[in-house]
Enzyme design. Structure first.
Site, PDB file in Angstrom:
ATOM      1  N   ARG A  36      -4.594 -31.836 -30.116  1.00  0.00           N
ATOM      2  CA  ARG A  36      -3.471 -32.386 -29.357  1.00  0.00           C
ATOM      3  C   ARG A  36      -3.820 -32.561 -27.885  1.00  0.00           C
ATOM      4  O   ARG A  36      -3.319 -33.484 -27.246  1.00  0.00           O
ATOM      5  CB  ARG A  36      -2.240 -31.499 -29.529  1.00  0.00           C
ATOM      6  CG  ARG A  36      -1.631 -31.711 -30.910  1.00  0.00           C
ATOM      7  CD  ARG A  36      -0.357 -30.963 -31.097  1.00  0.00           C
ATOM      8  NE  ARG A  36       0.323 -31.439 -32.288  1.00  0.00           N
ATOM      9  CZ  ARG A  36       1.073 -30.686 -33.080  1.00  0.00           C
ATOM     10  NH1 ARG A  36       1.240 -29.409 -32.809  1.00  0.00           N
ATOM     11  NH2 ARG A  36       1.657 -31.203 -34.135  1.00  0.00           N
ATOM     12  N   LYS A 197       6.540 -28.430 -49.826  1.00  0.00           N
ATOM     13  CA  LYS A 197       7.964 -28.562 -50.125  1.00  0.00           C
ATOM     14  C   LYS A 197       8.396 -30.005 -50.349  1.00  0.00           C
ATOM     15  O   LYS A 197       8.218 -30.855 -49.485  1.00  0.00           O
ATOM     16  CB  LYS A 197       8.780 -27.968 -48.971  1.00  0.00           C
ATOM     17  CG  LYS A 197       8.801 -26.445 -49.005  1.00  0.00           C
ATOM     18  CD  LYS A 197       9.309 -25.858 -47.714  1.00  0.00           C
ATOM     19  CE  LYS A 197      10.776 -26.142 -47.489  1.00  0.00           C
ATOM     20  NZ  LYS A 197      11.187 -25.758 -46.115  1.00  0.00           N
ATOM     21  N   GLY A 350      -0.015 -31.788 -40.539  1.00  0.00           N
ATOM     22  CA  GLY A 350      -0.999 -30.856 -39.967  1.00  0.00           C
ATOM     23  C   GLY A 350      -2.033 -30.408 -40.978  1.00  0.00           C
ATOM     24  O   GLY A 350      -3.241 -30.421 -40.705  1.00  0.00           O
ATOM     25  N   GLY A 373       6.108 -34.008 -38.805  1.00  0.00           N
ATOM     26  CA  GLY A 373       7.530 -34.294 -39.025  1.00  0.00           C
ATOM     27  C   GLY A 373       7.934 -35.642 -38.455  1.00  0.00           C
ATOM     28  O   GLY A 373       8.675 -36.407 -39.087  1.00  0.00           O
TER      29      GLY A 373
END
Ligand code: ADP
Ligand code: MG
Length: 395
Positions: A36, A197, A350, A373
């Site tokens: 990042r 998930k 990620g 996200g």
């Protein structure tokens, strides 16, 4: 993209507030992955080259509105300074006396950084007073924090309305790459989804059920679909709360004649500690004492064939528990297939990106998104508040 970029605004001699996503993983104060930070450098450098003074701000972790040395940006400022070969002064606060002193003495060509913006309780509430205080520190606002653009916070949304603004180069690259996939992707479009998930990815599955030529599902989210289809899943990672939704996704695919491809075979083990005793079984024959931890070879082959024929590939989420051998094989095989396909490929998330790097294949992907996200929400077709605020201009 409708937002202006830093190429469209005159920043010479101006103090530019640069919201970057410098939320790096730390282990005992040591940066374990500086992606990042390195990703932010092109915009920092471009602003400096245009004669701006650059005042950086970012969040780091979840300090919950209070100063906390554990979440200080000090290691980030130090590392950035080494990477760009010039000093990066770190203010001791976000909008306090130190921030003002640092901002006011900052000269064109210099870089400074505020402390973790989440030390302020107003940040995550998108408090207008905090946004005003932040805006008072600079002349122009630039948002390069794509990874935080799905949050309407003071530093990503509120402040954008109070200053002349523009998108940074990383933000612009992200919007261009993801926009290309949404607007006019070359067909066939293959969407590859995995990870833990299914609830995180329902929006993307639904969105691409309409437009993709095939959706290939592996990993934990495939477990939930398999269980929803009536299979025994043993001790596998399954999101039981999402079974109804999973059932309706399967139904939707059947009704619409869509290719929602789920594993026909899986690699199981009785526990992660018993990885050496792993076996391949049909997805319909998982034992009550076993956990499905990776997609099996027949599934890999089917996925690889579809990926090879694709002109556009969107990938989010590993195919199995890739952190533990041999459950990395499915992820490795599809990563190789994506790399070899020649398709325009976009990968976000990620863990997926970490897997690609671990496998040395990251440089063969057309676009690696820095936002997990945020990229998912953008691909769902949702408006990201941090992006909309740039397009909306000053209020
Ligand atoms: P990303 O960060 O790429 O968006 P996620 O965070 O959604 O991906 O999921 C990644 C995690 O999912 C990894 O830690 C991986 O081990 C786990 N995972 C994937 N498949 C399985 C599985 N079959 N069983 C248990 N964990 C899995
Ligand atoms: Mg993850």
């Amino acid at each position: 993209m409708d937002a202006k970029t830093i190429r469209d605004v005159d920043v010479s001699g101006k103090r530019v507030f640069l919201r970057a996503d410098l939320n790096v993983p730390l282990d005992d104060g040591r940066i374990t992955d500086d992606t990042r930070i390195t990703s932010a450098i092109s915009t920092i450098q471009a602003l400096l080259d245009s004669g701006a003074a650059v005042l950086l701000m970012s969040h780091l972790g979840r300090p919950k509105g209070q100063p906390n040395p554990k979440y200080s940006l000090a290691p980030v400022a130090q590392h950035l300074s080494e990477l760009i070969g010039q000093s990066v002064q770190l203010a001791e606060d976000v909008i306090g006396p130190s921030a003002h002193a640092v901002a006011e003495t900052l000269q064109p060509g210099q870089v400074a950084m505020l402390e973790n913006v989440r030390f302020e309780p107003g940040e995550e509430k998108n408090d207008l007073e905090l946004a005003r205080q932040l805006a008072s520190l600079a002349d122009v606002y630039v948002n390069d924090a794509f990874g935080a653009a799905h949050r309407a916070h003071a530093s990503t949304e509120g402040v954008a309305h109070l200053l002349p603004n523009a998108a940074g180069l990383l933000m612009a690259r992200e919007l261009e790459a993801l926009g290309k996939v949404l607007a006019a992707p070359e067909r066939p479009v293959v969407v590859l989804l995995g990870g833990a998930k299914i609830s995180d990815k329902i929006g993307v599955i639904t969105r691409f059920m309409e437009s993709a030529d095939a959706i290939l599902v592996g990993g934990g989210i495939a477990n939930t679909l398999l269980k929803a289809g009536g299979n025994e899943l043993g001790t596998s990672l399954v999101e039981d709360d999402a079974l109804d939704t999973a059932r309706s996704l399967l139904q939707q695919a059947r009704d619409g004649g869509k290719q929602l491809v789920i594993p026909t075979d899986v690699v199981v083990a009785s526990s992660i500690d018993r990885a050496t005793e792993s076996r391949t079984v049909a997805a319909t024959s998982i034992g009550a004492g076993d956990a499905a931890l990776d997609i099996g070879p027949a599934t890999v082959e089917a996925f690889a064939r579809l990926i090879a024929s694709a002109k556009t590939v969107v990938w989010n989420g590993p195919m199995g528990l890739f952190e533990v051998e041999p459950f990395d094989r499915g992820t490795r095989a599809v990563a190789e297939a994506v790399a070899a396909s020649g398709a325009y490929s976009v990968v976000g998330g990620g863990d997926s990106v970490a897997a690609l790097r671990q496998m040395g294949l990251a440089d063969q992907i057309s676009h690696i998104s820095t936002g997990g996200g945020a990229s998912l929400e953008y691909l769902e077709g949702r408006t990201l508040p941090g992006v909309a605020a740039l397009e909306g201009g000053a209020k």
